[in-house]
Structure formats: C-alpha cells, structure tokens
Design a protein around this motif. Sequence first.
Motif, mmCIF file in Angstrom:
data_model
loop_
_atom_site.group_PDB
_atom_site.id
_atom_site.type_symbol
_atom_site.label_atom_id
_atom_site.label_comp_id
_atom_site.label_asym_id
_atom_site.label_seq_id
_atom_site.Cartn_x
_atom_site.Cartn_y
_atom_site.Cartn_z
ATOM 1 N N ALA A 9 0.865 -1.178 0.000
ATOM 2 C CA ALA A 9 0.000 0.000 0.000
ATOM 3 C C ALA A 9 0.900 1.226 0.000
ATOM 4 O O ALA A 9 1.791 1.339 0.842
ATOM 5 C CB ALA A 9 -0.911 0.002 1.225
ATOM 6 N N LEU A 11 0.798 5.193 0.350
ATOM 7 C CA LEU A 11 -0.077 6.262 0.816
ATOM 8 C C LEU A 11 0.670 7.589 0.884
ATOM 9 O O LEU A 11 1.857 7.622 1.181
ATOM 10 C CB LEU A 11 -0.600 5.950 2.223
ATOM 11 C CG LEU A 11 -1.435 4.690 2.373
ATOM 12 C CD1 LEU A 11 -0.628 3.595 2.995
ATOM 13 C CD2 LEU A 11 -2.655 4.983 3.193
ATOM 14 N N ILE A 13 0.001 11.061 3.043
ATOM 15 C CA ILE A 13 -0.781 11.563 4.158
ATOM 16 C C ILE A 13 -0.631 13.079 4.239
ATOM 17 O O ILE A 13 0.445 13.621 3.962
ATOM 18 C CB ILE A 13 -0.294 10.917 5.479
ATOM 19 C CG1 ILE A 13 -0.265 9.391 5.372
ATOM 20 C CG2 ILE A 13 -1.140 11.372 6.661
ATOM 21 C CD1 ILE A 13 -1.556 8.737 4.986
ATOM 22 N N TYR A 21 -2.200 10.253 12.116
ATOM 23 C CA TYR A 21 -2.310 9.100 11.210
ATOM 24 C C TYR A 21 -1.481 7.932 11.736
ATOM 25 O O TYR A 21 -1.953 6.797 11.792
ATOM 26 C CB TYR A 21 -1.863 9.467 9.785
ATOM 27 C CG TYR A 21 -1.841 8.243 8.914
ATOM 28 C CD1 TYR A 21 -3.017 7.768 8.329
ATOM 29 C CD2 TYR A 21 -0.677 7.510 8.746
ATOM 30 C CE1 TYR A 21 -3.008 6.596 7.591
ATOM 31 C CE2 TYR A 21 -0.664 6.346 8.000
ATOM 32 C CZ TYR A 21 -1.827 5.888 7.432
ATOM 33 O OH TYR A 21 -1.828 4.722 6.715
ATOM 34 N N VAL A 86 -5.759 10.892 4.412
ATOM 35 C CA VAL A 86 -5.111 10.248 3.275
ATOM 36 C C VAL A 86 -5.351 11.060 2.012
ATOM 37 O O VAL A 86 -6.494 11.225 1.573
ATOM 38 C CB VAL A 86 -5.627 8.799 3.103
ATOM 39 C CG1 VAL A 86 -5.012 8.149 1.865
ATOM 40 C CG2 VAL A 86 -5.328 7.977 4.347
ATOM 41 N N SER A 88 -3.685 10.292 -0.952
ATOM 42 C CA SER A 88 -3.731 9.318 -2.055
ATOM 43 C C SER A 88 -3.415 7.937 -1.506
ATOM 44 O O SER A 88 -2.716 7.798 -0.507
ATOM 45 C CB SER A 88 -2.764 9.689 -3.178
ATOM 46 O OG SER A 88 -1.423 9.550 -2.751
ATOM 47 N N LEU A 89 -3.961 6.936 -2.191
ATOM 48 C CA LEU A 89 -3.757 5.533 -1.822
ATOM 49 C C LEU A 89 -3.659 4.721 -3.097
ATOM 50 O O LEU A 89 -4.521 4.830 -3.979
ATOM 51 C CB LEU A 89 -4.924 5.020 -0.972
ATOM 52 C CG LEU A 89 -4.989 3.505 -0.734
ATOM 53 C CD1 LEU A 89 -3.776 3.016 0.039
ATOM 54 C CD2 LEU A 89 -6.281 3.142 -0.020
#
Length: 102
Positions: A9, A11, A13, A21, A86, A88-89
């Motif tokens: 994953a 991410l 942040i 987070y 978040v 983007s992921l």
Amino acid sequence: MNGEMVRIAELEIDPAQIDAYKALLAEEIEASIAKEPGVLMLHAVSECIRPEHIRILEVYADREAYEAHLRTPHFLKYKAGTAGMVRSLRLVDVDPVLMRGK
C-alpha cells in the motif's frame, strides 16, 4: 509463497496530520496482528525525506483472510478515522521473489 496474498500500500498523508495518522495506523496494525490469524505480516515505513509518504507491506494467508480483514471493527475504525488524512492511496498486488526475516 503458498497461496499467500502480498500487497504494498502506497499512501500519501496530509503532513499536518501525520502524527495522528501514525497513531491510528499503529493501533490498527497491532489489533490486526493480535486478533487475526490470517494477517501474517504488516510492516509500515515512511520515506526519510518525505515522511508523509507511507508504504505498508501486507501479507495475508490468502485472499479470504484479506477480505475478512477488511470487515473487522479495527480496520473499519482505521479507515473512518484516517479518511480525511489520506491524500492518495495506491494498492499494488505483488509476487514475492524472496521474503526472509531474522
């Protein structure tokens, strides 16, 4: 690997919320490892020069274990709590070449 599901994953942040987070992520990882036999490994790291860029190496016993993980109360709490953090992921399914630890 023997049917395991492995994913990375990626991410990004919100930098203003990185500490909050990381606290929610740590809580979720600890609960997942303690309570879910199908969650074999969760390793989270951040880039040194861009700490808001988090990578998580996830290893599940199989796809069913991953699907069950997505329905757990601790994962749902993490998703709800981090939704505004978040930016983007990206989920990348990977084939392990060699994974060892000591």
